[in-house]
Scaffold this motif. Sequence first.
Motif, short mmCIF file in Angstrom:
data_model
loop_
_atom_site.label_atom_id
_atom_site.label_comp_id
_atom_site.label_asym_id
_atom_site.label_seq_id
_atom_site.Cartn_x
_atom_site.Cartn_y
_atom_site.Cartn_z
N ARG A 3 -7.42 7.07 31.81
CA ARG A 3 -6.81 8.30 31.31
C ARG A 3 -7.12 8.49 29.83
O ARG A 3 -7.37 9.62 29.38
N LEU A 7 -8.83 11.79 28.29
CA LEU A 7 -8.23 12.63 27.24
C LEU A 7 -9.19 12.80 26.07
O LEU A 7 -9.31 13.89 25.51
N PHE A 8 -9.87 11.74 25.72
CA PHE A 8 -10.83 11.82 24.62
C PHE A 8 -11.97 12.78 24.98
O PHE A 8 -12.37 13.62 24.17
N VAL A 11 -10.85 16.41 24.82
CA VAL A 11 -10.86 16.94 23.45
C VAL A 11 -12.27 17.34 23.04
O VAL A 11 -12.49 18.40 22.45
N ASP A 39 -2.97 17.11 31.26
CA ASP A 39 -3.60 16.43 30.13
C ASP A 39 -3.54 17.27 28.86
O ASP A 39 -3.29 16.75 27.78
N VAL A 40 -3.77 18.56 28.99
CA VAL A 40 -3.70 19.44 27.83
C VAL A 40 -2.29 19.45 27.26
O VAL A 40 -2.08 19.38 26.04
N LEU A 43 -1.72 16.27 25.32
CA LEU A 43 -2.40 16.30 24.02
C LEU A 43 -1.66 17.19 23.04
O LEU A 43 -1.52 16.85 21.86
N GLN A 44 -1.18 18.33 23.51
CA GLN A 44 -0.43 19.23 22.63
C GLN A 44 0.85 18.57 22.13
O GLN A 44 1.21 18.71 20.96
N GLN A 46 1.20 15.49 21.57
CA GLN A 46 0.81 14.46 20.61
C GLN A 46 0.29 15.06 19.30
O GLN A 46 -0.11 14.32 18.40
N VAL A 48 -2.28 17.40 18.99
CA VAL A 48 -3.65 17.92 18.99
C VAL A 48 -3.56 19.45 19.06
O VAL A 48 -2.94 19.99 19.99
N ILE A 50 -4.49 22.28 20.29
CA ILE A 50 -5.17 23.04 21.35
C ILE A 50 -4.39 24.34 21.56
O ILE A 50 -3.19 24.32 21.78
#
Length: 231
Positions: A3, A7-8, A11, A39-40, A43-44, A46, A48, A50
Amino acid sequence: MRRADRLFQLVQLIRGRRLSTAEFLAQRLEVSARTVYRDVAALQQQGVPIEGEAGVGYRMRAGFDLPPLMFTKDEAQALVAAVRLAQPQLDRALGAQAEGALSKILAVLPPAARAAAESLPIYAPLGGMTPQMSERMVQLREATESRHKLRLQYLDLNEVPTERVVRPLACFFWGPVWTMAAWCELRSDFRSFRVDRIQALALLDERFRDEPGKTLADMNRAMAEREAASN
């Protein structure tokens, strides 16, 4: 794929495009659209940046960056192969930039990965492009990037000379020849011109903007429809 790796990569895909739909991202990552949505959202949460939403598409807010990447041995070999194969067919300026970029990448690789990449037994013969052809490709590439119209003096396959004003859209390499795809104002349609048959060209002061029915995406769509109809 772990995972964290997914995720990387997610991005990287989003930051490399203006807008990416969940369907596109799911196809590239070989997961479901639902997984992309989760996943998006993760990331948001965390931090990031997006932007976008499900059903519309995602993009990365300007200014976001990640630490420098480190390439694996196989990735470094793939880059070396790509530059070696492409360089003889690129104009001199672009070929020099490709070589410079590759040198920077090789310089930061661990010794073992660098040695494996530099010793890759894949080469392409030099001399694929004459100086005149190289200069012509520079002119076409710069006009396409700056979106300037061109006036061409062109010799078609029947040796008939014509003069026409075009909107350059892209250049394509077909193995033995390069072609320029363009919107031809003389024919009011898309046309492809063999670069080695362009007798002369002049950069016009007039620039062009995307107009419905006259873009590269429109040309690709029309070609796909014609191919589908012929089958």
